[in-house]
Design a protein around this motif. Structure first.
Motif, PDB file in Angstrom:
ATOM      1  N   GLY A   1       0.804  -1.209   0.000  1.00 55.61           N
ATOM      2  CA  GLY A   1       0.000   0.000   0.000  1.00 55.61           C
ATOM      3  C   GLY A   1       0.842   1.266   0.000  1.00 55.61           C
ATOM      4  O   GLY A   1       0.522   2.240  -0.706  1.00 55.61           O
ATOM      5  N   ALA A   2       1.934   1.257   0.767  1.00 54.11           N
ATOM      6  CA  ALA A   2       2.800   2.432   0.811  1.00 54.11           C
ATOM      7  C   ALA A   2       3.488   2.658  -0.534  1.00 54.11           C
ATOM      8  O   ALA A   2       3.610   3.802  -1.001  1.00 54.11           O
ATOM      9  N   LEU A   3       3.933   1.579  -1.171  1.00 47.39           N
ATOM     10  CA  LEU A   3       4.574   1.709  -2.484  1.00 47.39           C
ATOM     11  C   LEU A   3       3.575   2.189  -3.536  1.00 47.39           C
ATOM     12  O   LEU A   3       3.909   3.010  -4.396  1.00 47.39           O
ATOM     13  N   GLN A   4       2.343   1.686  -3.455  1.00 49.53           N
ATOM     14  CA  GLN A   4       1.314   2.135  -4.392  1.00 49.53           C
ATOM     15  C   GLN A   4       0.999   3.619  -4.182  1.00 49.53           C
ATOM     16  O   GLN A   4       0.858   4.375  -5.145  1.00 49.53           O
ATOM     17  N   ALA A   5       0.852   4.018  -2.940  1.00 48.64           N
ATOM     18  CA  ALA A   5       0.501   5.407  -2.648  1.00 48.64           C
ATOM     19  C   ALA A   5       1.568   6.370  -3.161  1.00 48.64           C
ATOM     20  O   ALA A   5       1.250   7.465  -3.646  1.00 48.64           O
ATOM     21  N   ALA A   6       2.831   5.956  -3.055  1.00 51.05           N
ATOM     22  CA  ALA A   6       3.919   6.824  -3.512  1.00 51.05           C
ATOM     23  C   ALA A   6       3.884   7.047  -5.014  1.00 51.05           C
ATOM     24  O   ALA A   6       4.387   8.062  -5.514  1.00 51.05           O
ATOM     25  N   ARG A   7       3.290   6.130  -5.754  1.00 54.77           N
ATOM     26  CA  ARG A   7       3.266   6.207  -7.217  1.00 54.77           C
ATOM     27  C   ARG A   7       1.903   6.576  -7.781  1.00 54.77           C
ATOM     28  O   ARG A   7       1.765   6.780  -8.991  1.00 54.77           O
ATOM     29  N   HIS A   8       0.883   6.645  -6.929  1.00 56.00           N
ATOM     30  CA  HIS A   8      -0.469   6.906  -7.425  1.00 56.00           C
ATOM     31  C   HIS A   8      -0.548   8.308  -8.013  1.00 56.00           C
ATOM     32  O   HIS A   8      -0.020   9.256  -7.431  1.00 56.00           O
ATOM     33  N   PRO A   9      -1.185   8.467  -9.184  1.00 57.47           N
ATOM     34  CA  PRO A   9      -1.276   9.796  -9.805  1.00 57.47           C
ATOM     35  C   PRO A   9      -1.964  10.800  -8.880  1.00 57.47           C
ATOM     36  O   PRO A   9      -3.040  10.525  -8.353  1.00 57.47           O
ATOM     37  N   ALA A  10      -1.329  11.927  -8.667  1.00 53.24           N
ATOM     38  CA  ALA A  10      -1.880  12.965  -7.792  1.00 53.24           C
ATOM     39  C   ALA A  10      -2.260  14.180  -8.623  1.00 53.24           C
ATOM     40  O   ALA A  10      -1.605  14.494  -9.621  1.00 53.24           O
ATOM     41  N   GLY A  11      -3.328  14.840  -8.214  1.00 53.56           N
ATOM     42  CA  GLY A  11      -3.732  16.064  -8.886  1.00 53.56           C
ATOM     43  C   GLY A  11      -4.344  15.861 -10.258  1.00 53.56           C
ATOM     44  O   GLY A  11      -4.460  16.814 -11.030  1.00 53.56           O
ATOM     45  N   ARG A  12      -4.715  14.617 -10.578  1.00 53.62           N
ATOM     46  CA  ARG A  12      -5.323  14.305 -11.876  1.00 53.62           C
ATOM     47  C   ARG A  12      -6.578  13.482 -11.606  1.00 53.62           C
ATOM     48  O   ARG A  12      -6.479  12.303 -11.261  1.00 53.62           O
ATOM     49  N   PRO A  13      -7.773  14.066 -11.728  1.00 55.07           N
ATOM     50  CA  PRO A  13      -8.996  13.290 -11.497  1.00 55.07           C
ATOM     51  C   PRO A  13      -9.008  12.041 -12.378  1.00 55.07           C
ATOM     52  O   PRO A  13      -8.699  12.109 -13.567  1.00 55.07           O
ATOM     53  N   HIS A  14      -9.346  10.906 -11.778  1.00 56.40           N
ATOM     54  CA  HIS A  14      -9.300   9.665 -12.544  1.00 56.40           C
ATOM     55  C   HIS A  14     -10.137   8.585 -11.894  1.00 56.40           C
ATOM     56  O   HIS A  14     -10.454   8.647 -10.711  1.00 56.40           O
ATOM     57  N   TYR A  15     -10.491   7.592 -12.701  1.00 54.92           N
ATOM     58  CA  TYR A  15     -11.057   6.344 -12.213  1.00 54.92           C
ATOM     59  C   TYR A  15      -9.894   5.398 -11.927  1.00 54.92           C
ATOM     60  O   TYR A  15      -8.928   5.339 -12.692  1.00 54.92           O
ATOM     61  N   TYR A  16     -10.008   4.678 -10.827  1.00 53.91           N
ATOM     62  CA  TYR A  16      -8.946   3.746 -10.428  1.00 53.91           C
ATOM     63  C   TYR A  16      -9.519   2.329 -10.432  1.00 53.91           C
ATOM     64  O   TYR A  16     -10.396   1.995  -9.637  1.00 53.91           O
ATOM     65  N   VAL A  17      -9.034   1.492 -11.344  1.00 56.15           N
ATOM     66  CA  VAL A  17      -9.456   0.092 -11.427  1.00 56.15           C
ATOM     67  C   VAL A  17      -8.517  -0.724 -10.544  1.00 56.15           C
ATOM     68  O   VAL A  17      -7.297  -0.713 -10.732  1.00 56.15           O
ATOM     69  N   SER A  18      -9.085  -1.430  -9.554  1.00 53.01           N
ATOM     70  CA  SER A  18      -8.225  -2.132  -8.596  1.00 53.01           C
ATOM     71  C   SER A  18      -8.128  -3.638  -8.831  1.00 53.01           C
ATOM     72  O   SER A  18      -7.030  -4.179  -8.910  1.00 53.01           O
ATOM     73  N   PHE A  19      -9.266  -4.334  -8.947  1.00 51.12           N
ATOM     74  CA  PHE A  19      -9.238  -5.791  -9.104  1.00 51.12           C
ATOM     75  C   PHE A  19     -10.324  -6.230 -10.077  1.00 51.12           C
ATOM     76  O   PHE A  19     -11.407  -5.643 -10.121  1.00 51.12           O
ATOM     77  N   GLY A  20     -10.030  -7.291 -10.807  1.00 50.35           N
ATOM     78  CA  GLY A  20     -11.025  -7.898 -11.682  1.00 50.35           C
ATOM     79  C   GLY A  20     -10.814  -9.395 -11.744  1.00 50.35           C
ATOM     80  O   GLY A  20      -9.685  -9.880 -11.576  1.00 50.35           O
TER      81      GLY A  20
END
Length: 199
Positions: A108-127
């Protein structure tokens, strides 16, 4: 039999959690979190129930009429909302994963560090798609639905592919690699950040 996307209800949660758990039982990511196969089989339904509940809060669970496929996503603002609930979610995952919760926190910490910031978006997590229903285009249909919503809103779509199949599904819809892979420590697997601009 229908492949039309329908919103899932909470009444579907246990069935969809089991579907996700089965699909990810041998995934490199869940093997890294919980190396013991028997323990992993026990904890994954509860693990995915937490993610389902989070996505349900934003209307972000799609399935088909036969419940043969499921896609979890968060709309714009959903990621930030989930981050604000960090302590609560950490407690829920801790109750499910026990000693393995630390591995999930690392991811989770590694993902948060790379998650796009300041850009509204849909986030697809699992399928996931039930094995007997594969090769019918179910996942493509669900993902296309989310992408269409993002396009209509004029915002991007973000995902992190943990498998070649997941990456291929994203690329077919115009996702492109976003920076370097997220590599888990101690020889762990990688996640590939993927981004699609609105069209």
């Amino acid at each position: 039999m229908s492949s039309l996307p329908v919103p899932a209800s909470d009444a579907d949660a246990d069935e969809l959690a089991a579907l996700l758990a089965g699909a990810f039982l041998d995934d490199p990511l869940t093997r890294w979190i919980t190396p013991d196969a028997r323990r992993r089989a026990r904890v994954l339904p509860g693990f995915f129930r937490v993610f389902l509940d989070l996505s349900y809060a934003y209307g972000g669970v799609l399935t088909d009429e036969d419940r043969d496929a499921v896609l979890l996503f968060l709309p714009p603002g959903g990621w930030e909302g989930a981050e604000a609930r960090g302590a609560e979610l950490q407690g829920r995952f801790g109750a499910v994963l026990g000693d393995d919760a630390g591995a999930l926190a690392t991811i989770g910490a590694l993902q948060a560090a790379r998650h796009p910031a300041g850009r509204p978006h849909y986030y697809v997590s699992f399928g996931a798609v039930r094995p007997s229903a594969r090769r019918r285009g179910l996942m493509a249909t669900l993902l296309e639905h989310v992408v269409a919503r993002a396009d209509a809103a004029g915002c991007g779509t973000y995902a992190e592919a943990s498998s070649p199949g997941g990456e291929a599904s994203c690329r077919r819809l115009g996702f492109e690699r976003l920076g370097e892979d997220i590599v888990l420590p101690a020889g762990g697997p990688s996640l590939r950040p993927m981004w699609r601009e609105a069209r």
